[in-house]
Design a protein around this motif. Structure first.
Motif, PDB file in Angstrom:
ATOM      1  N   PRO A  37       0.828  -1.214   0.000  1.00  0.00           N
ATOM      2  CA  PRO A  37       0.000   0.000   0.000  1.00  0.00           C
ATOM      3  C   PRO A  37       0.857   1.257   0.000  1.00  0.00           C
ATOM      4  O   PRO A  37       1.938   1.285   0.615  1.00  0.00           O
ATOM      5  N   PRO A  38       0.400   2.316  -0.653  1.00  0.00           N
ATOM      6  CA  PRO A  38       1.189   3.546  -0.722  1.00  0.00           C
ATOM      7  C   PRO A  38       1.404   4.195   0.649  1.00  0.00           C
ATOM      8  O   PRO A  38       2.361   4.934   0.843  1.00  0.00           O
ATOM      9  N   TRP A  39       0.547   3.903   1.604  1.00  0.00           N
ATOM     10  CA  TRP A  39       0.665   4.488   2.933  1.00  0.00           C
ATOM     11  C   TRP A  39       1.589   3.693   3.866  1.00  0.00           C
ATOM     12  O   TRP A  39       1.886   4.147   4.971  1.00  0.00           O
ATOM     13  N   LYS A  40       2.087   2.545   3.437  1.00  0.00           N
ATOM     14  CA  LYS A  40       2.917   1.697   4.295  1.00  0.00           C
ATOM     15  C   LYS A  40       4.209   2.402   4.706  1.00  0.00           C
ATOM     16  O   LYS A  40       4.643   2.296   5.860  1.00  0.00           O
ATOM     17  N   SER A  41       4.836   3.137   3.804  1.00  0.00           N
ATOM     18  CA  SER A  41       6.080   3.833   4.170  1.00  0.00           C
ATOM     19  C   SER A  41       5.812   4.913   5.221  1.00  0.00           C
ATOM     20  O   SER A  41       6.645   5.136   6.105  1.00  0.00           O
ATOM     21  N   SER A  42       4.648   5.559   5.151  1.00  0.00           N
ATOM     22  CA  SER A  42       4.298   6.545   6.179  1.00  0.00           C
ATOM     23  C   SER A  42       4.081   5.868   7.526  1.00  0.00           C
ATOM     24  O   SER A  42       4.482   6.394   8.570  1.00  0.00           O
ATOM     25  N   LEU A  43       3.449   4.703   7.515  1.00  0.00           N
ATOM     26  CA  LEU A  43       3.244   3.943   8.747  1.00  0.00           C
ATOM     27  C   LEU A  43       4.589   3.549   9.350  1.00  0.00           C
ATOM     28  O   LEU A  43       4.809   3.705  10.556  1.00  0.00           O
ATOM     29  N   ASP A  44       5.493   3.055   8.522  1.00  0.00           N
ATOM     30  CA  ASP A  44       6.825   2.675   9.003  1.00  0.00           C
ATOM     31  C   ASP A  44       7.559   3.884   9.586  1.00  0.00           C
ATOM     32  O   ASP A  44       8.206   3.788  10.636  1.00  0.00           O
ATOM     33  N   GLY A  45       7.445   5.023   8.912  1.00  0.00           N
ATOM     34  CA  GLY A  45       8.080   6.243   9.404  1.00  0.00           C
ATOM     35  C   GLY A  45       7.497   6.695  10.730  1.00  0.00           C
ATOM     36  O   GLY A  45       8.234   7.134  11.630  1.00  0.00           O
ATOM     37  N   LEU A  46       6.188   6.587  10.879  1.00  0.00           N
ATOM     38  CA  LEU A  46       5.540   6.952  12.132  1.00  0.00           C
ATOM     39  C   LEU A  46       6.016   6.037  13.258  1.00  0.00           C
ATOM     40  O   LEU A  46       6.333   6.492  14.361  1.00  0.00           O
ATOM     41  N   CYS A  47       6.099   4.744  12.981  1.00  0.00           N
ATOM     42  CA  CYS A  47       6.586   3.798  13.991  1.00  0.00           C
ATOM     43  C   CYS A  47       8.030   4.123  14.374  1.00  0.00           C
ATOM     44  O   CYS A  47       8.373   4.098  15.566  1.00  0.00           O
ATOM     45  N   ASP A  48       8.856   4.450  13.403  1.00  0.00           N
ATOM     46  CA  ASP A  48      10.245   4.833  13.691  1.00  0.00           C
ATOM     47  C   ASP A  48      10.298   6.091  14.559  1.00  0.00           C
ATOM     48  O   ASP A  48      11.087   6.175  15.508  1.00  0.00           O
ATOM     49  N   ALA A  59       3.613   8.153  24.288  1.00  0.00           N
ATOM     50  CA  ALA A  59       3.580   7.057  23.324  1.00  0.00           C
ATOM     51  C   ALA A  59       4.380   5.879  23.867  1.00  0.00           C
ATOM     52  O   ALA A  59       5.326   6.056  24.634  1.00  0.00           O
ATOM     53  N   PRO A  60       4.003   4.681  23.477  1.00  0.00           N
ATOM     54  CA  PRO A  60       4.717   3.505  23.975  1.00  0.00           C
ATOM     55  C   PRO A  60       6.117   3.392  23.395  1.00  0.00           C
ATOM     56  O   PRO A  60       6.402   3.912  22.319  1.00  0.00           O
ATOM     57  N   GLY A  61       6.979   2.698  24.110  1.00  0.00           N
ATOM     58  CA  GLY A  61       8.313   2.398  23.596  1.00  0.00           C
ATOM     59  C   GLY A  61       8.217   1.317  22.536  1.00  0.00           C
ATOM     60  O   GLY A  61       7.153   0.719  22.332  1.00  0.00           O
ATOM     61  N   PRO A  62       9.315   1.026  21.845  1.00  0.00           N
ATOM     62  CA  PRO A  62       9.290   0.077  20.729  1.00  0.00           C
ATOM     63  C   PRO A  62       8.775  -1.314  21.096  1.00  0.00           C
ATOM     64  O   PRO A  62       7.935  -1.866  20.395  1.00  0.00           O
ATOM     65  N   VAL A  63       9.251  -1.873  22.184  1.00  0.00           N
ATOM     66  CA  VAL A  63       8.840  -3.233  22.551  1.00  0.00           C
ATOM     67  C   VAL A  63       7.378  -3.236  22.982  1.00  0.00           C
ATOM     68  O   VAL A  63       6.595  -4.088  22.564  1.00  0.00           O
ATOM     69  N   GLU A  64       7.015  -2.269  23.785  1.00  0.00           N
ATOM     70  CA  GLU A  64       5.630  -2.169  24.249  1.00  0.00           C
ATOM     71  C   GLU A  64       4.674  -1.949  23.070  1.00  0.00           C
ATOM     72  O   GLU A  64       3.610  -2.564  22.998  1.00  0.00           O
ATOM     73  N   ARG A  66       5.119  -2.819  19.932  1.00  0.00           N
ATOM     74  CA  ARG A  66       5.021  -4.057  19.138  1.00  0.00           C
ATOM     75  C   ARG A  66       4.206  -5.118  19.860  1.00  0.00           C
ATOM     76  O   ARG A  66       3.444  -5.853  19.229  1.00  0.00           O
ATOM     77  N   ASP A  67       4.355  -5.215  21.181  1.00  0.00           N
ATOM     78  CA  ASP A  67       3.562  -6.181  21.943  1.00  0.00           C
ATOM     79  C   ASP A  67       2.071  -5.863  21.847  1.00  0.00           C
ATOM     80  O   ASP A  67       1.245  -6.753  21.641  1.00  0.00           O
ATOM     81  N   GLU A  68       1.728  -4.578  21.997  1.00  0.00           N
ATOM     82  CA  GLU A  68       0.324  -4.170  21.889  1.00  0.00           C
ATOM     83  C   GLU A  68      -0.186  -4.404  20.468  1.00  0.00           C
ATOM     84  O   GLU A  68      -1.311  -4.864  20.271  1.00  0.00           O
ATOM     85  N   GLU A  69       0.629  -4.094  19.486  1.00  0.00           N
ATOM     86  CA  GLU A  69       0.260  -4.315  18.089  1.00  0.00           C
ATOM     87  C   GLU A  69      -0.018  -5.798  17.840  1.00  0.00           C
ATOM     88  O   GLU A  69      -1.037  -6.154  17.238  1.00  0.00           O
ATOM     89  N   ASP A  70       0.878  -6.653  18.319  1.00  0.00           N
ATOM     90  CA  ASP A  70       0.695  -8.100  18.131  1.00  0.00           C
ATOM     91  C   ASP A  70      -0.584  -8.590  18.802  1.00  0.00           C
ATOM     92  O   ASP A  70      -1.338  -9.373  18.225  1.00  0.00           O
ATOM     93  N   ARG A  71      -0.831  -8.127  20.026  1.00  0.00           N
ATOM     94  CA  ARG A  71      -2.028  -8.551  20.764  1.00  0.00           C
ATOM     95  C   ARG A  71      -3.306  -8.103  20.045  1.00  0.00           C
ATOM     96  O   ARG A  71      -4.218  -8.899  19.825  1.00  0.00           O
ATOM     97  N   LEU A  72      -3.356  -6.837  19.654  1.00  0.00           N
ATOM     98  CA  LEU A  72      -4.550  -6.315  18.981  1.00  0.00           C
ATOM     99  C   LEU A  72      -4.735  -6.916  17.593  1.00  0.00           C
ATOM    100  O   LEU A  72      -5.855  -7.218  17.174  1.00  0.00           O
ATOM    101  N   ALA A  73      -3.634  -7.112  16.867  1.00  0.00           N
ATOM    102  CA  ALA A  73      -3.717  -7.686  15.518  1.00  0.00           C
ATOM    103  C   ALA A  73      -4.194  -9.138  15.566  1.00  0.00           C
ATOM    104  O   ALA A  73      -4.855  -9.607  14.642  1.00  0.00           O
ATOM    105  N   ALA A  74      -3.873  -9.835  16.640  1.00  0.00           N
ATOM    106  CA  ALA A  74      -4.270 -11.244  16.764  1.00  0.00           C
ATOM    107  C   ALA A  74      -5.679 -11.414  17.335  1.00  0.00           C
ATOM    108  O   ALA A  74      -6.248 -12.497  17.240  1.00  0.00           O
TER     109      ALA A  74
END
Length: 118
Positions: A37-48, A59-64, A66-74
């Motif tokens: 998707p064309p918006w994926k690079s913006s998402l990656d930049g926001l996460c960075d 805002a959460p730290g990187p590990v936190e 990703r953990d929340e993302e994994d939990r919600l995505a699953a």
């Protein structure tokens, strides 16, 4: 016996999921061959950027994050494919933490939709 944590429901995110406008479907509809998707690079930049700001904002730290993302995505966003589930999970996390609010998110979504439909 403890009750499992139930994620908060955010109407703007429910609206996103309900539209079913995932990239594979939209790309096919409009004849786009790029699988990313064309918006994926913006998402990656926001996460960075969030990762770099760790400890200086609510805002959460990187590990936190990703953990929340994994939990919600699953769970909550399991019906969405990747990277849509990553995007919506991040928005959910930012709403939970008060980084953005529902009204602001809804307004920005409406502004983007208006530009796309113009």
């Amino acid at each position: 016996m403890s009750t499992p944590h139930r994620p908060r429901v955010y109407p703007p995110l429910v609206d996103i999921v309900g539209r079913g406008q995932v990239w594979p479907r939209m790309a096919s509809k409009y004849g786009v061959e790029n699988a990313i998707p064309p918006w994926k690079s913006s998402l990656d930049g926001l996460c960075d950027a969030l990762d770099q700001a760790s400890g200086t904002t609510c805002a959460p730290g990187p590990v936190e994050r990703r953990d929340e993302e994994d939990r919600l995505a699953a769970t909550t966003y399991a019906d969405l494919p990747y990277p849509e589930n990553q995007l919506v999970a991040l928005a959910h996390t930012l709403l939970d933490r008060g980084v953005i609010d529902e009204r602001e998110l809804a307004e920005r979504m409406a502004a983007v939709r208006s530009r796309l439909e113009a």
